[in-house]
Design a protein around this motif. Structure first.
Motif, PDB file in Angstrom:
ATOM      1  N   GLY A  68      47.694  40.086  43.507  1.00  0.00           N
ATOM      2  CA  GLY A  68      47.578  39.072  42.675  1.00  0.00           C
ATOM      3  C   GLY A  68      46.138  38.904  42.518  1.00  0.00           C
ATOM      4  O   GLY A  68      45.470  38.820  41.287  1.00  0.00           O
ATOM      5  N   THR A  69      45.571  38.642  43.727  1.00  0.00           N
ATOM      6  CA  THR A  69      44.091  38.294  43.841  1.00  0.00           C
ATOM      7  C   THR A  69      43.093  39.400  43.125  1.00  0.00           C
ATOM      8  O   THR A  69      42.028  39.281  42.405  1.00  0.00           O
ATOM      9  N   SER A  70      43.329  40.664  43.456  1.00  0.00           N
ATOM     10  CA  SER A  70      42.757  41.874  43.018  1.00  0.00           C
ATOM     11  C   SER A  70      42.583  41.859  41.517  1.00  0.00           C
ATOM     12  O   SER A  70      41.781  42.602  40.912  1.00  0.00           O
ATOM     13  N   ARG A 129      38.227  41.385  37.364  1.00  0.00           N
ATOM     14  CA  ARG A 129      38.756  42.321  38.293  1.00  0.00           C
ATOM     15  C   ARG A 129      39.434  43.344  37.872  1.00  0.00           C
ATOM     16  O   ARG A 129      39.636  44.314  38.753  1.00  0.00           O
ATOM     17  N   ILE A 130      40.290  43.335  36.898  1.00  0.00           N
ATOM     18  CA  ILE A 130      41.082  44.107  36.273  1.00  0.00           C
ATOM     19  C   ILE A 130      40.046  45.616  35.888  1.00  0.00           C
ATOM     20  O   ILE A 130      40.382  46.684  36.182  1.00  0.00           O
ATOM     21  N   ILE A 131      38.923  45.274  35.635  1.00  0.00           N
ATOM     22  CA  ILE A 131      37.989  46.502  35.128  1.00  0.00           C
ATOM     23  C   ILE A 131      37.361  46.909  36.594  1.00  0.00           C
ATOM     24  O   ILE A 131      37.254  48.284  36.687  1.00  0.00           O
ATOM     25  N   ALA A 189      51.528  40.257  39.276  1.00  0.00           N
ATOM     26  CA  ALA A 189      51.161  39.346  38.603  1.00  0.00           C
ATOM     27  C   ALA A 189      49.589  38.797  38.851  1.00  0.00           C
ATOM     28  O   ALA A 189      49.312  38.776  40.015  1.00  0.00           O
ATOM     29  N   MET A 190      48.716  38.434  37.654  1.00  0.00           N
ATOM     30  CA  MET A 190      47.527  37.993  37.995  1.00  0.00           C
ATOM     31  C   MET A 190      47.411  36.661  38.709  1.00  0.00           C
ATOM     32  O   MET A 190      48.013  35.825  38.257  1.00  0.00           O
ATOM     33  N   GLY A 191      46.582  36.618  39.561  1.00  0.00           N
ATOM     34  CA  GLY A 191      46.454  35.518  40.598  1.00  0.00           C
ATOM     35  C   GLY A 191      47.333  34.858  40.757  1.00  0.00           C
ATOM     36  O   GLY A 191      48.510  35.337  41.574  1.00  0.00           O
ATOM     37  N   LYS A 192      47.598  33.352  40.544  1.00  0.00           N
ATOM     38  CA  LYS A 192      48.667  32.349  40.892  1.00  0.00           C
ATOM     39  C   LYS A 192      49.765  32.372  39.726  1.00  0.00           C
ATOM     40  O   LYS A 192      50.727  31.710  39.755  1.00  0.00           O
ATOM     41  N   ALA A 242      45.977  49.384  31.710  1.00  0.00           N
ATOM     42  CA  ALA A 242      46.226  50.171  30.702  1.00  0.00           C
ATOM     43  C   ALA A 242      44.811  50.280  30.094  1.00  0.00           C
ATOM     44  O   ALA A 242      44.383  51.417  29.560  1.00  0.00           O
ATOM     45  N   MET A 243      44.928  49.029  29.151  1.00  0.00           N
ATOM     46  CA  MET A 243      43.775  49.064  27.968  1.00  0.00           C
ATOM     47  C   MET A 243      42.380  49.232  28.831  1.00  0.00           C
ATOM     48  O   MET A 243      41.562  50.003  28.272  1.00  0.00           O
ATOM     49  N   ALA A 244      42.318  48.668  29.993  1.00  0.00           N
ATOM     50  CA  ALA A 244      41.028  48.925  30.566  1.00  0.00           C
ATOM     51  C   ALA A 244      40.703  50.339  31.098  1.00  0.00           C
ATOM     52  O   ALA A 244      39.667  50.872  30.863  1.00  0.00           O
TER      53      ALA A 244
END
Ligand code: ASP
Ligand code: MG
Length: 416
Positions: free
Chosen positions: A10-12, A18-20, A42-45, A82-84
Protein backbone atom coordinates in the motif's frame (compact mmCIF):
# COMPACT_ATOMS: atom_id res chain seq x y z
CA UNK A 1 14.37 -15.19 -19.48
CA UNK A 2 12.82 -15.61 -16.08
CA UNK A 3 9.27 -15.32 -14.89
CA UNK A 4 8.94 -12.92 -11.99
CA UNK A 5 6.09 -11.93 -9.69
CA UNK A 6 6.50 -8.48 -8.16
CA UNK A 7 4.21 -7.37 -5.35
CA UNK A 8 3.89 -3.74 -4.22
CA UNK A 9 2.31 -2.88 -0.87
CA UNK A 10 0.00 0.00 0.00
CA UNK A 11 2.67 2.56 0.90
CA UNK A 12 4.62 1.78 -2.28
CA UNK A 13 1.59 2.68 -4.40
CA UNK A 14 0.27 5.40 -2.07
CA UNK A 15 0.24 8.21 -4.64
CA UNK A 16 0.41 8.74 -8.40
CA UNK A 17 4.09 9.71 -8.06
CA UNK A 18 4.80 6.46 -6.26
CA UNK A 19 2.87 4.46 -8.83
CA UNK A 20 5.12 6.01 -11.48
CA UNK A 21 8.18 4.89 -9.45
CA UNK A 22 6.67 1.41 -9.26
CA UNK A 23 6.29 1.43 -13.03
CA UNK A 24 10.08 2.03 -13.24
CA UNK A 25 10.67 -1.12 -11.20
CA UNK A 26 8.37 -3.13 -13.39
CA UNK A 27 9.92 -1.81 -16.60
CA UNK A 28 13.42 -2.62 -15.32
CA UNK A 29 12.48 -6.32 -15.12
CA UNK A 30 10.58 -6.31 -18.39
CA UNK A 31 13.49 -4.58 -20.17
CA UNK A 32 15.81 -7.26 -18.83
CA UNK A 33 13.72 -9.68 -20.89
CA UNK A 34 11.68 -11.19 -18.07
CA UNK A 35 8.01 -12.05 -18.01
CA UNK A 36 6.43 -9.94 -15.29
CA UNK A 37 3.28 -10.42 -13.26
CA UNK A 38 2.56 -7.60 -10.82
CA UNK A 39 0.34 -7.82 -7.76
CA UNK A 40 -0.71 -4.62 -6.01
CA UNK A 41 -2.33 -3.59 -2.74
CA UNK A 42 -4.81 -0.78 -2.30
CA UNK A 43 -3.28 2.72 -2.27
CA UNK A 44 -2.03 3.85 1.13
CA UNK A 45 -4.62 3.50 3.87
CA UNK A 46 -7.51 2.93 1.44
CA UNK A 47 -8.61 -0.38 2.98
CA UNK A 48 -8.77 1.15 6.47
CA UNK A 49 -10.77 4.06 5.09
CA UNK A 50 -13.23 1.70 3.43
CA UNK A 51 -13.66 -0.15 6.73
CA UNK A 52 -14.35 3.19 8.45
CA UNK A 53 -16.95 4.09 5.85
CA UNK A 54 -18.80 0.84 6.44
CA UNK A 55 -18.65 1.29 10.21
CA UNK A 56 -20.11 4.77 9.91
CA UNK A 57 -23.10 3.18 8.29
CA UNK A 58 -23.62 0.09 10.41
CA UNK A 59 -22.05 -1.73 13.34
CA UNK A 60 -22.49 -5.10 11.70
CA UNK A 61 -22.04 -4.87 7.95
CA UNK A 62 -22.70 -8.09 6.11
CA UNK A 63 -19.54 -10.01 5.38
CA UNK A 64 -20.39 -10.34 1.71
CA UNK A 65 -20.79 -6.59 1.25
CA UNK A 66 -17.56 -5.95 3.17
CA UNK A 67 -15.71 -8.16 0.69
CA UNK A 68 -17.29 -6.31 -2.20
CA UNK A 69 -16.32 -2.98 -0.67
CA UNK A 70 -12.75 -3.81 0.37
CA UNK A 71 -11.90 -5.47 -2.93
CA UNK A 72 -12.39 -2.16 -4.73
CA UNK A 73 -9.21 -0.66 -3.23
CA UNK A 74 -6.85 -2.98 -5.09
CA UNK A 75 -8.69 -2.48 -8.39
CA UNK A 76 -8.00 1.25 -8.33
CA UNK A 77 -4.27 0.56 -8.10
CA UNK A 78 -4.23 -2.03 -10.88
CA UNK A 79 -5.74 0.27 -13.47
CA UNK A 80 -3.58 3.27 -12.50
CA UNK A 81 -0.43 1.19 -12.71
CA UNK A 82 -1.51 -0.20 -16.08
CA UNK A 83 -1.97 3.39 -17.32
CA UNK A 84 1.44 4.39 -15.97
CA UNK A 85 3.03 1.50 -17.87
CA UNK A 86 1.07 2.19 -21.06
CA UNK A 87 2.23 5.83 -20.88
CA UNK A 88 5.74 4.49 -21.10
CA UNK A 89 4.93 2.45 -24.17
CA UNK A 90 4.58 -0.89 -22.39
CA UNK A 91 1.86 -3.41 -23.05
CA UNK A 92 0.07 -3.86 -19.71
CA UNK A 93 -3.38 -4.96 -18.56
CA UNK A 94 -5.06 -4.78 -15.17
CA UNK A 95 -7.12 -7.73 -14.01
CA UNK A 96 -9.18 -8.56 -10.95
CA UNK A 97 -8.69 -11.61 -8.78
CA UNK A 98 -11.49 -13.50 -10.47
CA UNK A 99 -10.24 -12.64 -13.94
CA UNK A 100 -6.91 -14.06 -12.84
CA UNK A 101 -8.70 -17.32 -11.98
CA UNK A 102 -8.16 -17.11 -8.23
CA UNK A 103 -10.78 -19.39 -6.72
CA UNK A 104 -11.29 -19.37 -2.96
CA UNK A 105 -13.35 -20.91 -0.21
CA UNK A 106 -16.66 -19.22 0.60
CA UNK A 107 -15.32 -17.66 3.80
CA UNK A 108 -15.94 -13.94 3.53
CA UNK A 109 -13.17 -11.74 4.91
CA UNK A 110 -10.69 -14.54 5.37
CA UNK A 111 -10.93 -16.91 2.42
CA UNK A 112 -8.20 -19.35 1.47
CA UNK A 113 -7.21 -19.86 -2.12
CA UNK A 114 -8.26 -23.31 -3.30
CA UNK A 115 -7.31 -23.21 -6.97
CA UNK A 116 -5.89 -20.90 -9.60
CA UNK A 117 -6.89 -21.24 -13.24
CA UNK A 118 -3.98 -19.56 -14.98
CA UNK A 119 -5.39 -19.64 -18.54
CA UNK A 120 -6.00 -15.92 -18.80
CA UNK A 121 -2.70 -14.97 -17.22
CA UNK A 122 -0.79 -17.33 -19.49
CA UNK A 123 -2.49 -15.74 -22.50
CA UNK A 124 -1.51 -12.26 -21.36
CA UNK A 125 2.08 -13.32 -20.76
CA UNK A 126 2.26 -15.12 -24.11
CA UNK A 127 1.18 -11.92 -25.84
CA UNK A 128 3.99 -9.99 -24.17
CA UNK A 129 1.65 -8.14 -21.83
CA UNK A 130 2.52 -7.26 -18.25
CA UNK A 131 -0.33 -8.56 -16.11
CA UNK A 132 -1.31 -6.43 -13.13
CA UNK A 133 -3.42 -8.39 -10.71
CA UNK A 134 -5.51 -7.01 -7.86
CA UNK A 135 -4.18 -8.54 -4.64
CA UNK A 136 -6.17 -9.73 -1.62
CA UNK A 137 -9.21 -10.97 -3.61
CA UNK A 138 -10.66 -13.99 -5.31
CA UNK A 139 -13.97 -15.54 -6.18
CA UNK A 140 -15.91 -18.23 -4.33
CA UNK A 141 -17.69 -21.20 -5.82
CA UNK A 142 -20.91 -19.20 -5.52
CA UNK A 143 -19.30 -16.54 -7.75
CA UNK A 144 -19.06 -14.02 -4.94
CA UNK A 145 -16.01 -11.83 -4.53
CA UNK A 146 -14.03 -12.81 -1.44
CA UNK A 147 -11.04 -11.28 0.33
CA UNK A 148 -8.11 -13.17 1.79
CA UNK A 149 -7.74 -11.45 5.18
CA UNK A 150 -5.91 -8.21 5.96
CA UNK A 151 -2.46 -8.20 4.43
CA UNK A 152 -3.56 -10.86 1.96
CA UNK A 153 -1.99 -9.34 -1.17
CA UNK A 154 1.27 -11.05 -0.21
CA UNK A 155 -0.58 -14.34 -0.43
CA UNK A 156 -1.99 -13.49 -3.86
CA UNK A 157 1.54 -12.83 -5.07
CA UNK A 158 3.11 -16.01 -3.76
CA UNK A 159 0.16 -18.16 -4.79
CA UNK A 160 0.39 -16.78 -8.33
CA UNK A 161 4.14 -17.39 -8.32
CA UNK A 162 3.43 -21.02 -7.42
CA UNK A 163 0.64 -21.50 -9.95
CA UNK A 164 2.60 -19.85 -12.77
CA UNK A 165 5.86 -21.63 -11.88
CA UNK A 166 7.58 -18.29 -11.47
CA UNK A 167 11.31 -18.23 -10.86
CA UNK A 168 10.97 -15.82 -7.97
CA UNK A 169 8.60 -13.59 -6.07
CA UNK A 170 9.73 -10.15 -4.88
CA UNK A 171 7.69 -8.41 -2.22
CA UNK A 172 8.28 -4.64 -2.34
CA UNK A 173 7.30 -2.83 0.82
CA UNK A 174 8.06 0.26 2.94
CA UNK A 175 10.82 -1.39 4.97
CA UNK A 176 14.14 -2.69 3.59
CA UNK A 177 13.54 -6.28 4.65
CA UNK A 178 12.83 -8.57 7.58
CA UNK A 179 14.41 -7.35 10.81
CA UNK A 180 15.53 -9.18 13.96
CA UNK A 181 12.63 -7.36 15.60
CA UNK A 182 10.60 -4.21 14.99
CA UNK A 183 13.13 -1.37 14.55
CA UNK A 184 10.57 1.09 15.91
CA UNK A 185 10.86 -0.67 19.26
CA UNK A 186 14.49 -1.77 19.35
CA UNK A 187 16.97 0.72 17.92
CA UNK A 188 19.70 -1.76 17.09
CA UNK A 189 17.33 -4.16 15.31
CA UNK A 190 19.19 -5.47 12.27
CA UNK A 191 18.01 -6.37 8.79
CA UNK A 192 18.46 -10.07 8.11
CA UNK A 193 20.08 -11.15 4.86
CA UNK A 194 18.38 -14.49 5.03
CA UNK A 195 15.76 -16.29 7.05
CA UNK A 196 14.30 -19.76 6.62
CA UNK A 197 10.71 -20.38 5.59
CA UNK A 198 10.00 -22.01 8.96
CA UNK A 199 11.43 -19.15 10.97
CA UNK A 200 9.57 -16.60 8.87
CA UNK A 201 6.36 -18.57 9.25
CA UNK A 202 6.68 -18.53 13.05
CA UNK A 203 7.51 -14.81 13.10
CA UNK A 204 4.61 -13.97 10.79
CA UNK A 205 2.18 -15.94 12.96
CA UNK A 206 3.58 -14.43 16.15
CA UNK A 207 2.91 -10.85 15.16
CA UNK A 208 5.69 -9.69 12.80
CA UNK A 209 3.54 -7.78 10.31
CA UNK A 210 6.00 -7.81 7.44
CA UNK A 211 4.48 -10.79 5.60
CA UNK A 212 1.07 -12.45 5.55
CA UNK A 213 1.57 -15.90 7.17
CA UNK A 214 -0.23 -17.75 4.38
CA UNK A 215 2.14 -16.23 1.85
CA UNK A 216 5.06 -17.83 3.67
CA UNK A 217 3.17 -21.13 3.82
CA UNK A 218 2.72 -21.09 0.03
CA UNK A 219 6.34 -20.13 -0.52
CA UNK A 220 7.51 -23.05 1.60
CA UNK A 221 5.12 -25.59 0.13
CA UNK A 222 6.06 -24.69 -3.43
CA UNK A 223 9.66 -23.73 -2.70
CA UNK A 224 9.30 -20.26 -4.16
CA UNK A 225 12.36 -18.07 -3.64
CA UNK A 226 10.91 -15.07 -1.85
CA UNK A 227 12.51 -11.68 -1.24
CA UNK A 228 11.23 -8.83 0.92
CA UNK A 229 12.73 -5.48 -0.08
CA UNK A 230 12.07 -1.75 -0.10
CA UNK A 231 10.37 -0.08 -3.03
CA UNK A 232 12.02 3.21 -2.04
CA UNK A 233 15.69 2.18 -2.08
CA UNK A 234 17.83 -0.18 -4.09
CA UNK A 235 19.41 -2.03 -1.19
CA UNK A 236 19.22 -5.80 -1.15
CA UNK A 237 16.32 -7.14 0.87
CA UNK A 238 15.89 -10.30 2.92
CA UNK A 239 15.77 -13.69 1.19
CA UNK A 240 13.41 -16.27 2.57
CA UNK A 241 14.47 -19.76 1.64
CA UNK A 242 15.06 -23.30 2.85
CA UNK A 243 17.27 -23.74 5.91
CA UNK A 244 19.90 -25.83 4.10
CA UNK A 245 20.89 -22.93 1.91
CA UNK A 246 21.73 -20.74 4.87
CA UNK A 247 25.20 -20.70 6.35
CA UNK A 248 24.71 -18.17 9.11
CA UNK A 249 23.01 -20.00 11.87
CA UNK A 250 22.41 -18.05 15.00
CA UNK A 251 20.38 -19.72 17.72
CA UNK A 252 17.74 -17.01 17.83
CA UNK A 253 16.96 -15.28 14.54
CA UNK A 254 14.22 -12.87 15.54
CA UNK A 255 11.79 -11.66 18.19
CA UNK A 256 8.10 -11.05 17.58
CA UNK A 257 5.55 -9.51 19.86
CA UNK A 258 1.86 -8.74 19.93
CA UNK A 259 -0.52 -7.34 22.50
CA UNK A 260 -4.28 -7.47 23.04
CA UNK A 261 -4.10 -10.87 24.65
CA UNK A 262 -6.31 -12.10 27.49
CA UNK A 263 -5.79 -15.12 29.71
CA UNK A 264 -9.00 -16.90 30.62
CA UNK A 265 -9.08 -19.38 33.47
CA UNK A 266 -11.70 -21.93 34.43
CA UNK A 267 -11.22 -22.85 38.09
CA UNK A 268 -11.73 -26.24 39.64
CA UNK A 269 -13.09 -28.17 36.73
CA UNK A 270 -13.63 -31.89 37.35
CA UNK A 271 -11.03 -34.00 35.59
CA UNK A 272 -13.29 -35.98 33.30
CA UNK A 273 -11.90 -37.19 29.99
CA UNK A 274 -14.47 -35.34 27.92
CA UNK A 275 -14.20 -31.99 29.68
CA UNK A 276 -11.18 -30.62 27.86
CA UNK A 277 -12.54 -31.50 24.46
CA UNK A 278 -15.93 -30.05 25.42
CA UNK A 279 -14.40 -26.66 26.27
CA UNK A 280 -12.33 -26.36 23.15
CA UNK A 281 -14.78 -27.82 20.69
CA UNK A 282 -17.40 -25.37 21.97
CA UNK A 283 -15.01 -22.46 21.41
CA UNK A 284 -13.97 -23.79 18.01
CA UNK A 285 -17.59 -24.08 16.91
CA UNK A 286 -17.89 -20.36 17.52
CA UNK A 287 -14.67 -19.75 15.58
CA UNK A 288 -12.78 -18.55 18.63
CA UNK A 289 -9.08 -19.06 18.21
CA UNK A 290 -7.34 -20.30 21.31
CA UNK A 291 -3.59 -19.94 21.50
CA UNK A 292 -1.70 -21.15 24.58
CA UNK A 293 -3.36 -23.76 26.82
CA UNK A 294 -2.27 -24.70 30.33
CA UNK A 295 -3.95 -27.26 32.53
CA UNK A 296 -2.83 -27.45 36.14
CA UNK A 297 -3.99 -30.24 38.38
CA UNK A 298 -5.14 -28.91 41.75
CA UNK A 299 -6.30 -32.12 43.37
CA UNK A 300 -6.90 -35.71 42.37
CA UNK A 301 -10.10 -34.93 40.56
CA UNK A 302 -10.03 -31.24 39.82
CA UNK A 303 -7.93 -28.92 37.71
CA UNK A 304 -7.65 -25.30 36.61
CA UNK A 305 -7.63 -24.63 32.89
CA UNK A 306 -6.08 -21.46 31.43
CA UNK A 307 -5.93 -20.43 27.82
CA UNK A 308 -5.15 -17.26 25.92
CA UNK A 309 -7.40 -15.57 23.37
CA UNK A 310 -7.41 -12.26 21.54
CA UNK A 311 -9.03 -9.40 23.51
CA UNK A 312 -11.65 -9.07 20.80
CA UNK A 313 -12.85 -12.65 21.44
CA UNK A 314 -13.16 -12.43 25.22
CA UNK A 315 -16.76 -11.28 25.41
CA UNK A 316 -17.99 -13.99 23.10
CA UNK A 317 -15.87 -16.68 24.78
CA UNK A 318 -17.14 -15.70 28.25
CA UNK A 319 -20.73 -15.75 27.10
CA UNK A 320 -20.42 -19.18 25.52
CA UNK A 321 -18.60 -20.74 28.46
CA UNK A 322 -21.06 -19.30 30.98
CA UNK A 323 -23.84 -20.97 29.04
CA UNK A 324 -21.97 -24.27 29.30
CA UNK A 325 -20.99 -23.91 32.96
CA UNK A 326 -23.48 -26.49 34.13
CA UNK A 327 -22.27 -29.10 31.67
CA UNK A 328 -18.58 -28.37 32.30
CA UNK A 329 -18.94 -28.03 36.09
CA UNK A 330 -16.21 -25.47 36.59
CA UNK A 331 -16.63 -23.35 39.71
CA UNK A 332 -15.53 -19.95 38.51
CA UNK A 333 -14.26 -18.19 35.41
CA UNK A 334 -11.78 -15.31 35.26
CA UNK A 335 -10.38 -13.19 32.44
CA UNK A 336 -7.13 -11.25 32.79
CA UNK A 337 -6.59 -8.75 30.00
CA UNK A 338 -3.78 -6.26 29.31
CA UNK A 339 -1.36 -9.01 28.33
CA UNK A 340 1.14 -9.42 25.51
CA UNK A 341 3.06 -12.25 23.92
CA UNK A 342 6.78 -12.00 23.29
CA UNK A 343 8.39 -14.81 21.31
CA UNK A 344 11.89 -15.75 20.29
CA UNK A 345 12.30 -17.70 17.04
CA UNK A 346 15.26 -19.54 15.54
CA UNK A 347 15.96 -22.90 13.91
CA UNK A 348 19.19 -23.12 15.88
CA UNK A 349 17.14 -23.94 18.99
CA UNK A 350 16.64 -27.48 17.75
CA UNK A 351 20.26 -28.32 18.48
CA UNK A 352 20.92 -25.90 21.35
CA UNK A 353 19.35 -26.80 24.68
CA UNK A 354 18.91 -24.13 27.31
CA UNK A 355 17.54 -21.37 25.08
CA UNK A 356 14.22 -21.25 26.93
CA UNK A 357 16.05 -21.19 30.26
CA UNK A 358 18.13 -18.26 29.08
CA UNK A 359 15.00 -16.42 28.03
CA UNK A 360 13.23 -16.99 31.35
CA UNK A 361 16.37 -16.02 33.22
CA UNK A 362 16.64 -12.75 31.34
CA UNK A 363 12.98 -11.89 31.94
CA UNK A 364 13.39 -12.72 35.65
CA UNK A 365 16.40 -10.36 35.85
CA UNK A 366 14.16 -7.66 34.44
CA UNK A 367 11.48 -8.46 37.05
CA UNK A 368 9.02 -9.51 34.39
CA UNK A 369 6.48 -12.06 35.51
CA UNK A 370 5.84 -14.85 32.98
CA UNK A 371 2.19 -15.85 32.95
CA UNK A 372 2.14 -18.48 30.25
CA UNK A 373 4.66 -20.28 28.08
CA UNK A 374 4.44 -22.24 24.90
CA UNK A 375 7.16 -23.76 22.77
CA UNK A 376 7.72 -25.41 19.44
CA UNK A 377 10.95 -26.82 18.06
CA UNK A 378 12.00 -23.37 16.87
CA UNK A 379 10.23 -20.90 19.13
CA UNK A 380 9.53 -20.01 22.73
CA UNK A 381 6.59 -17.72 23.49
CA UNK A 382 5.90 -16.04 26.81
CA UNK A 383 2.79 -14.20 27.88
CA UNK A 384 3.60 -11.21 30.08
CA UNK A 385 1.98 -7.94 31.09
CA UNK A 386 1.62 -5.59 28.16
CA UNK A 387 3.39 -2.77 29.98
CA UNK A 388 6.60 -4.85 29.87
CA UNK A 389 6.38 -5.83 26.21
CA UNK A 390 8.94 -3.35 24.86
CA UNK A 391 11.33 -3.77 27.76
CA UNK A 392 11.22 -7.55 27.35
CA UNK A 393 11.84 -7.33 23.61
CA UNK A 394 14.83 -5.02 24.08
CA UNK A 395 16.26 -7.19 26.85
CA UNK A 396 15.96 -10.39 24.81
CA UNK A 397 17.39 -8.68 21.73
CA UNK A 398 20.48 -7.80 23.81
CA UNK A 399 20.61 -11.16 25.53
CA UNK A 400 20.72 -13.10 22.25
CA UNK A 401 23.03 -10.53 20.63
CA UNK A 402 20.69 -9.97 17.72
CA UNK A 403 22.11 -6.52 17.01
CA UNK A 404 25.42 -8.11 16.01
CA UNK A 405 26.30 -9.75 12.74
CA UNK A 406 26.87 -13.49 12.83
CA UNK A 407 29.05 -14.58 9.91
CA UNK A 408 30.10 -17.84 11.54
CA UNK A 409 27.74 -20.26 13.18
CA UNK A 410 26.59 -18.74 16.46
CA UNK A 411 29.72 -16.65 16.97
CA UNK A 412 29.30 -12.87 17.00
CA UNK A 413 31.87 -10.85 15.09
CA UNK A 414 34.24 -8.93 17.29
CA UNK A 415 35.29 -5.57 15.97
CA UNK A 416 38.78 -4.63 17.08
N1 ASP B 1 -5.31 -3.88 1.13
C1 ASP B 1 -5.40 -5.01 2.00
C2 ASP B 1 -5.09 -4.60 3.43
O1 ASP B 1 -4.80 -3.44 3.68
C3 ASP B 1 -4.57 -6.16 1.57
C4 ASP B 1 -3.08 -5.91 1.49
O2 ASP B 1 -2.65 -4.77 1.43
O3 ASP B 1 -2.32 -6.87 1.48
O4 ASP B 1 -5.16 -5.41 4.30
MG1 MG C 1 1.30 -6.12 3.97
Amino acid sequence: MARIVQKFGGTSVGSVERIIRVADRVIAEADAGHEVIVVVSAMGKTTDQLVTLANELTVSPSAREMDMLLSTGEQVTTSLLAMALQNRGMSAASITGWQAGIQTESVPGNARIVNIDTTRLEQLLASGTIAIVAGFQGISQEQDITTLGRGGSDTTAVALAAALHADRCDIYTDVPGVFTTDPRVVKDARKLQRISYDEMLELAHLGAGVLHPRAVEFAKNYQIPLTVRSSMTFEEGTRIEEEVKMENRSVVRGIAFEDQITRMTLFRMPRKEKNLSAVFSTLARHRINVDIIIQSVTSENSSNLSFSVKDSDVEEASRILEQEQERLHFEKMEAESGLAKVSIVGSGMISNPGVAAEMFDKLAQEDIDIKMVSTSEIKVSTVIEKQHMQKATQALHNCFQLGEEMPVEGVPVTHT
